[in-house]
Design an enzyme around this catalytic site. Structure first.
Site, PDB file in Angstrom:
ATOM      1  N   GLY A  89      -5.647 -23.116 -55.730  1.00 43.84           N
ATOM      2  CA  GLY A  89      -6.884 -22.875 -55.017  1.00 43.84           C
ATOM      3  C   GLY A  89      -6.815 -23.441 -53.608  1.00 43.84           C
ATOM      4  O   GLY A  89      -5.960 -24.273 -53.306  1.00 43.84           O
ATOM      5  N   CYS A  90      -7.714 -22.998 -52.756  1.00 45.10           N
ATOM      6  CA  CYS A  90      -7.687 -23.446 -51.366  1.00 45.10           C
ATOM      7  C   CYS A  90      -8.002 -24.931 -51.247  1.00 45.10           C
ATOM      8  O   CYS A  90      -7.290 -25.668 -50.562  1.00 45.10           O
ATOM      9  CB  CYS A  90      -8.638 -22.615 -50.512  1.00 45.10           C
TER      10      CYS A  90
END
Lengths: 346, 346, 346, 346
Positions: free
Chosen positions: A145-146
């Protein structure tokens, strides 16, 4: 030389179009197939004018490719990915479906039973800097995920070395594109502009990912992580500020400790093409459009607290760029191929 | 009825013009004199078109007034304020010159000897919610900094009650107007737009102010405060996220503790016209242009950590609005006079 | 193969750093020298962190290169360029110093006598699409202004064909980076954000350039041009809306005329790699960071008026990108070399 | 004194909440009822936190009021308004339903038969500056569109005096809130931020309104109007640039003509509390949150063309503020009541 054929499942979100943009400038692979349910049958340039140079029609089903990126939402992604794996296609999954190692944890955070728990072990968590060799030989990479990308890279060196107390706080500030292309009041221009807010205070889905990876780095440290994401009025970029108390006696006091700390970070990341330990507080703008993660470790000498700041472009190192970094390794290409562009500033 | 005459020293910064805007809509006072060295002699509407309705010429020296606001930079402000005090004029000083109680601390943070240390004791720290009665009878009020206003109000209830461990972190996100009207590369549009960064990591001048006030609220707690300000691409607003561990055994576990906590905040601020304890994470936009401070206390139940978020408009509750709130008390007027407008949304 | 050595005079403005960014990804040239008075002696990555990958120190004087870009302000630029030309170095001048063909016109708009009027004839106006063959053999190319690039390309086809009445209006909307990196109140974040204004209403210096080139395209048409630039709150991009009445009898009425018009534009630009005639109103965002000019011609059928919209990135097609497009031709390279990247969206 | 009771139909759009905000600070009327289908039954502060000070529950049906504002979309609005008129309630309709005088024109632009064509004559077009006396005695006021307000005020003086040629161009730049609170890709943050585009090039629904009113001001002038709206990345504000050629011989040449022109504008608007003819190009920011329209007329002396710029806040003078200005007249109150606040700057 024949280029390797790659495809994108669900090109119509922001991660999908960013993949298309970056793959277009990649010298060794060819993007030959893209899918997207709502836009199937349309030329990609009709839907996304900035991609008009790509000679592609959005399809309902993915064509034959050697490696596929899935930019589907979670749950949907696993369904698309499993048949591809069965056919021997390599996959980089940008969704969250294969990031968590434990099926029950997946269930508790995402609210349904994982459709292929046996794949969770096989999948490699694609934070390239930590899992380079596993990525190289993986068939399935779960792209991080970012938020976890910026958060984990910020504290990995000190967790690995056991230099901090177990209480960790990540305060993240994200541009709005992180919330995707799906319409919502939260991301309506007049609401998000000139505004800042915190969200997901009862637990963001990226939290278990952060905890899982930090605990793997520092087993036995009983890490306790608080993570608060904030939405700020810009399109791209995540700045994460990580806070933790230095473990007593592990780092020298004053300037000496500061120096040791910076050296530790420099050493930890010294061979990394996409992680730069910087000497002044970094700006998200300095990663705009490229695959860098900038990290600034420092000590609040009044309190002996460690403060580490990391910056990434959420759509590049936080999604599409890291996916290509992983693809490069999976295909036996130099890791930086197609990712050497500088940030677009100002 | 005769209106009270008030003046603004250095109307040409953002705090100064915001004072002028708010005083224009105040029914009980009249702004009769404004100064500004660089613009002296000019009609105020020439320099600030949005103030064209004010019938005022910017002067070199302040005319006769009953109460003066000083919006001068620190060091300069004390010089202007001292003669006014000697003449019996009431003063709300928006600069930092009279906020710190100890002259040596002032010296170490501001780099020069305080010109009137005897006034430091006399001055009342103008965080109205904490010092209402002292403000009412003060001749000199030191208006708090923008960051301290949001930070102190966020944790005042739990510090006062001794509910948290001494390690406190404030992670603040500020709009760019907080950096003032003076030109700098940091606040040049193309640099600040689409960018986020942390700054003042070796210690922001608002830190001693935060520590001083929290320690007064919680004497004997050995509070240790880390404060990291961030610049985010919007004009107005500060969102501060405060983090602290709950003191063992002082707050019940789970939902019960959450409820107790929220009740404590509701009780603490129940008679406050400008502090609202809200039930969902607040947006800076909901304070845009008005004097409110919105506070959202919550517990991260996974870690037992307290997270409190506060939002203000840095130029109103963080500067000019709070100054008028203090002025109202100093003049014996109802505290909310002239400050009842709603936030401008969206 | 040896790469051609190129240099940048005054790398420290926005056009300069954009040149450096684009040249870094150019496979056939090597940026070997950059100058910048205020920053001379510093590593380029110290001043511009996003350029840290460049192994360059900012110098006071340009080193030996085959081709130089001058990103100096006007007047200063000519001084730097003349000695280089005498030494046989090829030059792309991004300043305005060699754009106007008449020395007296230069004097009246820029307020001083041109130092080398004999060079004005020799210099080629580097709007590549109109002067491709001349650029190929030029030693000195005067790179067009950002506004003229978008404005001239928008109306070139109809002016060339004599399809419009002589009264032309260009209403341009520019991002703030067009005003450069020099500090000013106009480009101070809190002033420019959430604001729009028109400026230079008594005549912008880009006007004579627009008129000169349109008159060369349509000699004898007595063109009369009004040009009003506006500043809008974004960093990059210029959208120009051009208005003119269709010449009586030259274009068919209704849909037929619209079709003819679009075909004319398609034909005019059919071989252009960087000009795209689009079918829906273009967005500046679709040129963000790349060298495209998007053009949308249409007819207001209620009034018979032609409306043409063009979009560019002011720092790329409006400055550094077009400069490299010209460089490519001057060096005998394919025109698109190093400029094939897609726009960064969103 | 008893305050007049007023209500808002459909408070949940941006015009609706802006009405609520402005009415809250109005000393002579009381907002006693607000409706909103989707949010019926909820406290207004739940849906719009910035309105938490209003003691109101959103209702399905409007309660008894003396005057109602309708902020419904067109077509829906007429249905709500007609029964109110029959009951004798005064109405300010913010929708487009009663702006056009001719039912067939309404049908051709809005695509359905007007439900009450007999009301079109009775309705007063609420551009207060032009129809003050009619508004004063009206039962139904059709509040102008945001674009027409700025456009008509910009050219009214010269059209009335017959000083311009019939070809008129309005190039408007609008903040995104003008597109309302309804979600759309066009107004999704990541799409609208850092972007500019033109839209409605085949005819915006505000065009017939502009033409109708300008023709009434200048009958027999055969005015031909092109209007191109643009979306720019800010929340509030419309800047309109109007272009027309000066009629031959009606205005003196050079500075003399410029002076005459400015004097004409000053005279035309000299008694207007909300229209200011300014001496330098205006900024939308200088109307942020208030009811002013700033107008700057000038002549492009190179071409003899008139250029007039106007600025308004689209939600205030372009919607809710002008509606209250009209209400004041309809209720016999001073026109400026409740609208005296200054713009919020910066």
């Amino acid at each position: 030389m024949n280029k390797t054929k790659v495809g994108i499942i669900n090109v119509t979100g922001y991660a999908g179009v960013e993949l298309a943009r970056l793959l277009y400038q990649h010298p060794q692979v060819e993007l030959t197939s893209v899918t997207g349910r709502s836009a199937a049958g349309q030329r990609i340039g009709k839907v996304f004018p900035h991609l008009a140079s790509l000679d592609l029609t959005i399809e309902a089903e993915l064509g034959g490719v050697d490696l596929a990126f899935s930019a589907m939402p979670h749950k949907e992604s696993a369904k698309e990915v499993i048949p591809l794996l069965n056919r021997g296609v390599k996959v980089v999954d940008i969704s969250a479906d294969f990031r968590l190692k434990k099926a029950d944890e997946y269930q508790s955070w995402y609210g349904f039973t994982h459709p292929a728990p046996q794949l969770l072990k096989q999948a490699v968590y694609g934070l390239t800097e930590l899992y380079r060799s596993q990525v190289t030989s993986a068939q399935l990479v779960a792209n991080p995920g970012c938020y976890p990308t910026g958060a984990i890279l910020a504290l990995a060196p000190v967790v690995k070395e056991g230099l901090i107390e177990p209480d960790i706080i990540f305060d993240s500030k994200s541009g709005v594109s992180g919330a995707g292309r799906t319409l919502s009041l939260q991301t309506h221009y007049s609401e998000a502009n000139e505004d800042t807010t915190a969200y997901a205070l009862d637990g963001h889905r990226h939290l278990p990912e952060i905890i899982q990876e930090l605990r793997l780095l520092g087993p036995g440290q009983s890490l306790s992580v608080t993570f608060v994401p904030h939405l700020i009025p810009m399109t791209r970029g995540i700045l994460t500020t990580g806070y933790a108390s230095l473990a007593s006696g592990r780092v020298a006091a004053g300037e000496k400790g500061e120096k040791e700390l910076k050296q530790l970070y420099q050493d930890f990341y010294k061979d990394e093409p996409f992680v730069k330990v910087v000497e002044t507080p970094p700006h998200t703008k300095h990663t705009w459009g490229n695959n860098l993660c900038l990290i600034y470790p420092t000590i609040d000498h009044r309190t002996g607290r460690l403060v580490v700041i990391s910056c990434i472009d959420n759509l590049v190192k936080g999604a599409a760029g890291q996916a290509i970094q992983n693809m490069n390794l999976m295909l036996g290409l130099p890791e930086t191929t197609g990712l050497e562009t500088l940030a677009v500033y100002p």
